[in-house]
Design an enzyme around this catalytic site. Structure first.
Site, short mmCIF file in Angstrom:
data_model
loop_
_atom_site.label_atom_id
_atom_site.label_comp_id
_atom_site.label_asym_id
_atom_site.label_seq_id
_atom_site.Cartn_x
_atom_site.Cartn_y
_atom_site.Cartn_z
N SER A 94 1.17 -1.18 -0.22
CA SER A 94 0.48 0.02 0.21
C SER A 94 1.11 1.70 -0.22
CB SER A 94 -0.82 0.35 1.11
OG SER A 94 -0.07 0.14 2.62
N LYS A 111 1.02 4.39 7.07
CA LYS A 111 0.28 5.39 6.23
C LYS A 111 1.17 6.49 5.75
CE LYS A 111 -2.51 2.11 4.18
NZ LYS A 111 -1.73 1.38 4.63
#
Length: 145
Positions: free
Chosen positions: A66, A103
């Site tokens: 991701s 993230k």
């Protein structure tokens, strides 16, 4: 939730042993080769070089894809500093709903988002319903070539 998040395996650095490695202090040419030094008389300890707050620092290994757009690939080793203040745009390791993820933090007025850097994944808005903590800020990535 695992399909939306990159998992992180965490490790604490071992500060009990110094690892001094030879250092080519003159730099390594990325153009035409230059004469090599006959002797590498300097050394470097990567813990001292890469870790600024030893007792607040952990290693984490990236699992998933991701964050490939930020240069974080599956298997990369992250250096994570828990003493740094999370800021907008920084990459952080977060604990959300029982799982670790890495993230980019996006702060907006009255909201916080966890932003992936792969178009296959959607941003995740953190709400009051989430069990959430920013666990540490990523300061370095170590890659295998």
């Amino acid at each position: 939730m695992q399909d939306r998040l990159s998992a992180i395996q965490l490790y604490q650095p071992d500060y009990n042993h110094l690892v001094n490695l030879p250092l080519a202090d003159q730099g390594i040419s990325a153009g035409f080769p230059s004469p090599a030094d006959d002797f590498l008389d300097l050394s470097i300890d990567l813990n001292k070089e890469l870790i600024k707050h030893p007792y607040a620092t952990f290693y984490g290994r990236v699992r998933g894809d991701s964050m490939t757009g930020a240069g974080l690939d599956d298997g990369d080793l992250l250096i994570i500093d828990k003493s740094l203040q999370p800021q907008d745009g920084k990459i952080a390791v977060c604990f959300i709903d029982g799982e670790f993820t890495v993230k980019r933090i996006k702060l907006e007025t009255n909201s916080l988002w966890l932003m992936p850097e792969n178009k296959k994944y959607k941003p995740l808005k953190v709400t009051e319903d989430n069990e959430f903590i920013i666990w540490g800020v990523v300061t370095c990535v170590i890659k295998n070539m």
